[in-house]
Scaffold this motif. Structure first.
Motif, short mmCIF file in Angstrom:
data_model
loop_
_atom_site.label_atom_id
_atom_site.label_comp_id
_atom_site.label_asym_id
_atom_site.label_seq_id
_atom_site.Cartn_x
_atom_site.Cartn_y
_atom_site.Cartn_z
N ASN A 116 -15.25 -0.56 4.59
CA ASN A 116 -16.56 0.07 4.78
C ASN A 116 -17.65 -0.96 4.53
N GLN A 117 -18.90 -0.56 4.78
CA GLN A 117 -19.99 -1.51 4.67
C GLN A 117 -20.28 -1.91 3.22
N ALA A 118 -20.02 -1.00 2.28
CA ALA A 118 -20.19 -1.38 0.87
C ALA A 118 -19.21 -2.48 0.51
N GLY A 119 -17.98 -2.36 1.00
CA GLY A 119 -16.98 -3.39 0.77
C GLY A 119 -17.35 -4.70 1.43
N PHE A 120 -17.99 -4.62 2.61
CA PHE A 120 -18.39 -5.84 3.31
C PHE A 120 -19.37 -6.66 2.48
N SER A 121 -20.32 -5.98 1.85
CA SER A 121 -21.29 -6.69 1.01
C SER A 121 -20.58 -7.42 -0.14
N LYS A 122 -19.58 -6.76 -0.72
CA LYS A 122 -18.80 -7.39 -1.79
C LYS A 122 -18.00 -8.58 -1.26
N LEU A 123 -17.52 -8.45 -0.02
CA LEU A 123 -16.71 -9.53 0.56
C LEU A 123 -17.56 -10.77 0.80
#
Length: 462
Positions: free
Chosen positions: A143-150
Motif C-alpha cells: 500500500n502507499q503507506a508502505g511505499f513511503s517506508k520503503l
C-alpha cells in the motif's frame, strides 16, 4: 504473555550430509543467512541450491507454528534428496519475540524475507536499521503507506552501506530474456512503437492459481494468504513482476524516475470467488477464520481481490499489465504468461496456451513494413547475433510472417531454479559492494506504480 521460546537445531542431519559430500560445512563463510518469519515457500526455494560464498549454517527466527514447520521440512527435503542434495544446517528460534531476538543476536549479515506481506516492510526497515542486508520476496510493500517506508528504507540502506533487493525471478525465464534481447536490436525490431491506451506497446498478463504443487507436493497456503490486508491485493502482488519486466525489457540499464517517467492512466480490480470447500483444500482448515469474515459474500464464498489491471505510460510508451487468479489450473496445465512487445518491424509475443503445451514460447510476427523475404533475412541475422550468447537458439516458420523461436533444453530453467539465479546475482552485488545504478530507483518506481494503482482502483466500485 509470550509463548514458550524454543531453539531447534538441525545440525545433525546437515553434518551427515556434509560428511557424505566431503564438504567442511563448519568453515566460516563471508555471507551468513538469516531467515526471518518464513511464511511463504519462496524462502525455502532460496536454499534449494548451495552457494560457495554462503555459510551452510542458517539461523531461522519465527513464531511457533505450521509455517515454520513447513519451511524446515522443505529445506530438509532438499538436504535429503538423492540428486545433488544440499547440506544446509538450520538452527531455528521459535518465539513471539523472534524479531527482537534476531536483531539482538545478529547471527548473520543477510536477512531473507518471504512471508506475510503486511509486516514485511517493518521487518525490512528494522533489519536495515540494524545494518543488515536484505533479500526480500515480492512484494516489499502492499500500500502507499508502505511505499513511503520503503523509500526511507532504501535511503537508510545507502547510508548504512547495506543492500536491499527484491527477488525478481521472471527476469531469468529464457523466452523473456530472448524477447528483451530481440527488442534491443533496432535494425531488426525497429524500436518500440508508442502505442495507445487501446493498443499498448507492451502488454503482460499473468494467470496464477491458489492451489498448486511445489517440489512435487501440494502447496498448503496459510489462511492469511487469502486476506488481502496481509497478502496484498493482486494489483500489488504478482503485478510487481510484470511491472518489473516492462521496465527491465523496455529500458534496460536506464534509471526510471517515477516522478517524471511514469503516468498512471487507469487501474481496476475484481475478485476471485473461492468456495469454503476450496478454501479447506488449499489451507487444510475446516473453518474460515474470523479475520476473513469481511470477504465472505452472500453465497458463503470468499471474494478475494486477487485480480487487477494497470494502464500506464512509461517514458512515453503505453503499457498494460494484468494479473488473474483462479483457484486451480485444469489438469495438465499451470500458471500462464502472455506478453507482447510491439515494434516498428516486428511484434515479439510470448504465449503459453494449449498450442504450446502450457510452456512459454516466443513468437516473432512481422508488422508488414518489410516484405516477407527481407523480414526473414533480418530475423536470421538477429538470431545469429543472439546465438553467440544463447547457444543453440533457432527459428522456424509457422505461417507467412510468423515464426517460432526454438530454444534448446540446455537453456531452459524452471521457476524454482530461478531463485538460485536471483540469489547468485544478489550475492555478486554483495561481493562487489554495490548494485547497478538503475536497480534501486527502478525498484522504487515499480512499487510507486503498483501502490498508486491500488489506491486509485479502490476508489471505484468493482
Amino acid at each position: 504473555m509470550n509463548k514458550p521460546q524454543k531453539l531447534i537445531s538441525f545440525l545433525a542431519v546437515g553434518c551427515l550430509v556434509a560428511c557424505h559430500t566431503g564438504q567442511d560445512n563448519m568453515q566460516q563463510k563471508d555471507i551468513r543467512l538469516i531467515t526471518l518469519a518464513p511464511g511463504h515457500f519462496h524462502a525455502a526455494l532460496v536454499q534449494k541450491s548451495m552457494y560457495p560464498q554462503v555459510d551452510s549454517l542458517v539461523h531461522v527466527y519465527a513464531p511457533e507454528g505450521p509455517e515454520l514447520d513447513a519451511h524446515l521440512a522443505l529445506v530438509n527435503q532438499y538436504n535429503t534428496r538423492t540428486d545433488n542434495p544440499t547440506y544446509w544446517q538450520e538452527e531455528a528460534y521459535q518465539g513471539d519475540d523472534f524479531l527482537e531476538k534476531m536483531l539482538a543476536e545478529r547471527k548473520g549479515n543477510v536477512v531473507v524475507l518471504a512471508g506475510n506481506n503486511q509486516y514485511k516492510i517493518d521487518y525490512i526497515s528494522q533489519s536495515v536499521d540494524a545494518g543488515l542486508n536484505v533479500l526480500a520476496d515480492k512484494p516489499m510493500v502492499i500500500n502507499q503507506a508502505g511505499f513511503s517506508k520503503l523509500e526511507a528504507a532504501f535511503d537508510n540502506a545507502s547510508k548504512k552501506g547495506v543492500l536491499l533487493y527484491d527477488i525478481m525471478t521472471e527476469r531469468y525465464e529464457i523466452n523473456t530474456m530472448l524477447q528483451k534481447a530481440l527488442s534491443q536490436l533496432p535494425e531488426f525490431f525497429g524500436g518500440l512503437v508508442p502505442g495507445s491506451a487501446d493498443n499498448p506497446a507492451i502488454t503482460k498478463e499473468s494467470v496464477h492459481h491458489f492451489f498448486k504443487e511445489v517440489s512435487g507436493n501440494p502447496l498448503i497456503r496459510p489462511a492469511w494468504f487469502y486476506d488481502t490486508k496481509q497478502q496484498g491485493e493482486g494489483l500489488v502482488d504478482v503485478t510487481t513482476h510484470l511491472v518489473d519486466l516492462v521496465q527491465w525489457e523496455s529500458f534496460p540499464d536506464q534509471v526510471i524516475d517515477y516522478r517524471k517517467d511514469i503516468q498512471l492512466v487507469g487501474a481496476r480490480r475484481w475478485p476471485t470467488r473461492v468456495t469454503p470447500e476450496q478454501f479447506s483444500r488449499s489451507t487444510g482448515l475446516d473453518v474460515v477464520p474470523e479475520f476473513l469474515s469481511e470477504t465472505v459474500d452472500d453465497n458463503g464464498n470468499l471474494a478475494i481481490f486477487a485480480n487487477g489491471e494497470i494502464d500506464y505510460i512509461l517514458k512515453g510508451v503505453h503499457a498494460k499489465v494484468s494479473v488473474i487468479w483462479n483457484f486451480e489450473a485444469p489438469q495438465g496445465t499451470g500458471d500462464t504468461h502472455y506478453s507482447i512487445m510491439r515494434g516498428a518491424y516486428a511484434n515479439l509475443v510470448i504465449r503459453q496456451g494449449e498450442e504450446e503445451q502450457y510452456k512459454p514460447v516466443l513468437y516473432v510476427e512481422s508488422t508488414g513494413k518489410r516484405d516477407a523475404k527481407s523480414f526473414e533475412a533480418a530475423l536470421a541475422k538477429a538470431i545469429g547475433q543472439l546465438a553467440e550468447t544463447y547457444d543453440g537458439i533457432a527459428f522456424e516458420p509457422q505461417s507467412e510472417g510468423r515464426y517460432r523461436i526454438v530454444v534448446p533444453p540446455s537453456l531452459v530453467t524452471t521457476h524454482e531454479e530461478h531463485f538460485a539465479q536471483v540469489t547468485e546475482k544478489y550475492l555478486s552485488f554483495l561481493q562487489s559492494g554495490a548494485m547497478p545504478d538503475w536497480e534501486v530507483p527502478n525498484m522504487i518506481a515499480k512499487y510507486y506504480l503498483t501502490t498508486k494503482a491500488l489506491a486509485e482502483a479502490q476508489t471505484v466500485t468493482p
